[in-house]
Design an enzyme around this catalytic site. Structure first.
Site, PDB file in Angstrom:
ATOM      1  N   LYS A   1       0.593   3.519  -3.107  1.00 41.19           N
ATOM      2  CA  LYS A   1      -0.588   4.336  -3.388  1.00 41.19           C
ATOM      3  C   LYS A   1      -0.205   5.758  -3.784  1.00 41.19           C
ATOM      4  O   LYS A   1       0.830   6.280  -3.369  1.00 41.19           O
ATOM      5  CB  LYS A   1      -1.483   4.417  -2.142  1.00 41.19           C
ATOM      6  CG  LYS A   1      -2.347   3.199  -1.873  1.00 41.19           C
ATOM      7  CD  LYS A   1      -3.267   3.488  -0.702  1.00 41.19           C
ATOM      8  CE  LYS A   1      -4.264   2.369  -0.466  1.00 41.19           C
ATOM      9  NZ  LYS A   1      -5.182   2.678   0.647  1.00 41.19           N
TER      10      LYS A   1
ATOM     11  N   CYS B   1       0.806  -1.216   0.000  1.00 45.35           N
ATOM     12  CA  CYS B   1       0.000   0.000   0.000  1.00 45.35           C
ATOM     13  C   CYS B   1       0.840   1.266   0.000  1.00 45.35           C
ATOM     14  O   CYS B   1       0.304   2.366  -0.182  1.00 45.35           O
ATOM     15  CB  CYS B   1      -0.942  -0.010   1.204  1.00 45.35           C
ATOM     16  SG  CYS B   1      -2.288  -1.217   1.066  1.00 45.35           S
TER      17      CYS B   1
END
Length: 333
Positions: free
Chosen positions: A23, A20
């Site tokens: 992102k 993540c």
């Protein structure tokens, strides 16, 4: 081009940012989608407005459908573990809304001329095993030939429309509970840089948030989010902003994985963690004793983190509380 053997491949070396942490920065993302409005619908219960974890549409009186998608670059070198982590992360969006996943489809981007086919099979097998553990069928998906490997899932879930866990339902006086320790981003960054394996971090990322979601609902919670790429402070800022409250965090009460503080102090700071901190800092009052290391740990870009619940959850530490809105949206003591 001859593809390397599976044993010779370090998947994280092929990713510009792991998990993540890859992102788009939260501030930049909000600017991208500002002003974009879809078809208005009275059935849309949760949409784009408050940055919730998934969208929710009412089907009829006692049933809502939840829809989400999540995928990312390799966060660990083991393909099976990457698949498990990516699946748990995608399913988490449904759990973070108080739902039950009922269907998933794969999203696979793969450099077919650079990586062996059997590695992709292992990634998909990891995702399938975690979805099976969740009782969620995996029915097909979509793949593209891509220079950088990426994997995740689009997931559909169901929930009672009156028992959704939402970003905007926080109220003053509610405690804040965190169901998984922090430190995943910095440990993953250390893994990418050194090859060291952190089994506790892998187990934490592959753990489903199903039990935490059920416990939150059973305790009467109506406000929650999961802690992923925007870090604890980033996701808490979105929750407090949407709810019109201020969130107060006791940094000494926040749990961390073993080795996380040492990894951050040694300089293993994901770029996403620094971007998260830069985004929330103008809206945060850091009190004396909360130094830069502590701030970066609280903003650390997590992958498949736990639930952050406005309410008490059995077994989860209370790390702060929601109070009436003050000048700062976040306060860290």
């Amino acid at each position: 081009m001859q593809t390397p053997s599976a044993a010779a491949v370090r998947l994280t070396s092929l990713a510009h940012g792991g998990g993540c942490a890859c992102k788009i920065a939260p501030g930049e993302l909000e600017a991208m989608v500002a002003g974009l409005v879809g078809v208005p619908s009275p059935s849309l219960l949760v949409g784009l407005d408050d940055g919730d974890d998934a969208a929710a549409v009412r089907l009829h009186g006692d049933q809502a459908v939840i829809s989400t998608v999540d995928f990312f670059t390799p966060v660990v070198d083991d393909p099976y573990d990457w698949g498990r982590i990516a699946a748990a992360n995608a399913l988490s969006d449904v759990y973070a809304m108080g739902g039950t996943p009922i269907l998933a489809v794969n999203l696979l981007c793969w450099p077919v001329d650079r990586l062996p086919r059997e590695l992709a099979t292992e990634v998909l097998r990891g995702g399938l095993d975690v979805a099976t553990l969740a009782g969620c069928p995996v029915a097909g998906g979509h793949s593209v030939d891509d220079p950088e490997p990426k994997y995740g899932m689009a997931v559909t879930g169901v929930a009672h429309p009156d028992r959704l866990l939402r970003n905007d339902a926080g109220r003053p006086g509610l405690p804040l509970s965190l169901t998984k320790p922090l430190g995943l981003g910095t440990l993953n960054n250390r893994h990418k840089q050194t090859g060291e394996v952190f089994p506790e971090a892998v187990a934490t990322m592959a753990q489903l948030n199903a039990d935490a979601s059920a416990a939150a609902l059973a305790a009467g919670a109506r406000c929650a989010t999961d802690v992923t790429g925007f870090g604890l402070l980033g996701h808490l800022y979105k929750l407090a902003r949407a709810s019109g409250v201020t969130a107060v965090v006791d940094h000494r009460a926040v749990p961390y994985l073993e080795g996380a503080r040492e990894a951050m102090a040694a300089g293993h700071v994901p770029g996403g963690s620094r971007r998260n901190l830069a985004w929330v800092a103008p809206h945060t009052r850091f009190e004396a004793g909360v130094d830069e290391l502590e701030q970066l740990l609280l903003a650390d870009a997590q992958t498949s983190g736990g639930l952050l619940v406005a309410g008490e959850v059995p077994g989860a530490p209370v790390i702060g509380e929601l109070v009436a809105r003050e000048e700062a949206t976040l306060v860290v003591r």
